[in-house]
Design an enzyme around this catalytic site. Sequence first.
Site, PDB file in Angstrom:
ATOM      1  NE  ARG A 295      30.372  49.270  35.337  1.00 26.51           N
ATOM      2  CZ  ARG A 295      29.108  49.380  35.273  1.00 26.51           C
ATOM      3  NH1 ARG A 295      27.956  49.269  35.532  1.00 26.51           N
ATOM      4  NH2 ARG A 295      29.013  48.175  33.644  1.00 26.51           N
ATOM      5  CE1 TYR A 438      40.776  48.919  34.963  1.00 27.68           C
ATOM      6  CE2 TYR A 438      41.632  46.620  34.906  1.00 27.68           C
ATOM      7  CZ  TYR A 438      41.746  48.167  35.582  1.00 27.68           C
ATOM      8  OH  TYR A 438      42.287  48.242  36.427  1.00 27.68           O
ATOM      9  CD  GLU A 439      35.744  46.309  36.372  1.00 24.72           C
ATOM     10  OE1 GLU A 439      34.597  45.631  36.734  1.00 24.72           O
ATOM     11  OE2 GLU A 439      36.486  45.099  36.664  1.00 24.72           O
ATOM     12  N   GLY A 440      33.582  47.954  31.972  1.00 22.44           N
ATOM     13  CA  GLY A 440      32.902  49.133  31.217  1.00 22.44           C
ATOM     14  C   GLY A 440      33.484  49.692  30.378  1.00 22.44           C
ATOM     15  CD  GLN A 445      30.648  52.744  32.884  1.00 25.63           C
ATOM     16  OE1 GLN A 445      29.894  53.170  33.437  1.00 25.63           O
ATOM     17  NE2 GLN A 445      31.302  51.819  32.723  1.00 25.63           N
TER      18      GLN A 445
END
Length: 597
Positions: A295, A438-440, A445
């Site tokens: 992140r 991506y990565e949330g 978030q």
Amino acid sequence: MPEYKAPIREIQFVMNEVLESEKHYANLPGCEDATPDMISAIIEEGAKFSERVLSPLNQIGDQEGCQFNDGEVTTPTGFKEAYQQYVEGGWPSLAHDPAHGGQGLPESIGTVISEMVGTANWSWGMYPGLSHGAMNTLQEHGTDEQKEIYLTKLVSGEWTGTMCLTEPHCGTDLGLLRTKAEPQADGSYKVSGTKIFISAGEHDMADNIIHIVLARLPDAPAGTKGISLFIVPKFMPENGAVGSRNGVACGSLEHKMGIHGNSTCVMNFDGATGYLIGPANKGLNCMFTFMNTARLGTALQGLAHAEWGFQNSLPYAKDRLQMRSLTGKKNPEGAADPIIVHPAVRNMLLTQKAFAEGGRGLIYFCAQLVDKTKLADTKEKAEADALLAFLTPIAKAFLTEVGFESANHGVQVYGGHGFIAEWGMEQNVRDARISMLYEGTTQIQALDLLGRKVLMTQGDSLKGFTKMIHIFCKENADNDAMKPFIEPLVALNKEWGELTMVIGAKAMQDREEVGAAAVDYLMYSGYVTLAYFWARMAHKAQEVLDQGTDEENFYKAKLTTARFYFARLLPRTRSHAEIMKSGAESLMEMDEEHFIF
């Protein structure tokens, strides 16, 4: 052809003058080697590699993409050779433990290299970037034997790593994952299942690929409480080398909007041999080490696209002749004036510049917090960890949103030429778009920030950061030169807490209020956070100008950009505040059957 020039002076300003890196390293055990001269030399060499080796491959990677043939993936022309240079230069080992071949330098120095690498060529930079996350996960949760077998090779760069979470039917909701891990008599596990969207899942750049995989044990509890974490190598290690092929293979490559130079793979695990990392059924907790690394790495992507967009928009705006200035000719010898004279174009350029330079302040500050979580004493480590947990979703989501905005401005500055591939501006937009997913996603978030980090701590995590802002503002309350920055920052810092209380009170009556407010809460938080770092940068610039300097233009530009941020970008908080206060009703009152077309 678009180019990248490492912004070394900008990097030095944030590191050395604003964040006082020399003092930071002096206060951390094990950072004795991080002297100003050594750091400067590392940055200079990293800049050369990024500018001369990686930047020229950026468009090549986009145009060629990765090629898939019967389970094997070939990376674009020059990618493999560039990776070998990267390994020979010792770059993978920079910020890792000397016990496993690392150089033992702080994470914050590695962040600077990651910024330059990623801005020069984001698709290429994802290969070592994923490895970095795998290394951090093994360092934190692996056994001594696992570290000796796998971590040493990852640190050297001989092997690379991946993160395997997403499955065809589940992304963020990992409680739904189906990949299974069957225990074996020898202590290993047979892992079976399919993972999708696996960045760098298969390639020709390294001898082996170490997959970090989430899977379920046969007797695992349902949901996220029943997930375990495993090491699954592409080739089984044998006496420090690669041995037989494991039961994991790339099934296909995704055809994507951008980041074509990075292989995004469907990975099939067919009874592949794997080894448990950390405790059984605690895999999600262990994987958060990887996810938090990723992140912050994705936050860097937002900075990268803003910086790259600005660097390639500026020279074009100075050269492109279109119309005359509204206040009279600025280029009387030419047929028209350069477009940089027009306020609308300046607005786009200054927006790119303000987001890139402000974002650098936020990310480098977070990187120093990472240093403290690894090296500081218990009390300072806990404080840094709490502050980092609060800032990570802001950095990831806010910077990728404004990075994408900045990339779009690059296309707009170029006009029709921005839509044409040869200038590289449309690639910057396409490559940037994934960063908000991506990565949330930004929405995930936002829920993490407002729901988990703020409301579930009764606002304690927010108070930890707003207290820092309060102290800074109090220290500069009597500084007349800082009043244009301090007064609005004081007001917003107070409002931030008030808005949080309003949302929290509404959420006690209706949980939908959290989801309805979350994205605007995150964006509001991002604008205030960057305002704090711009105020710090303005303070330092004014201090240097007052003392006298032969770099007046550099520091005056800092003050001018800070004033632009506060005048033109920070007021966006007003709309976000009003939307938050409007509540969930307008979103939720429509019946599902009324969503028609």
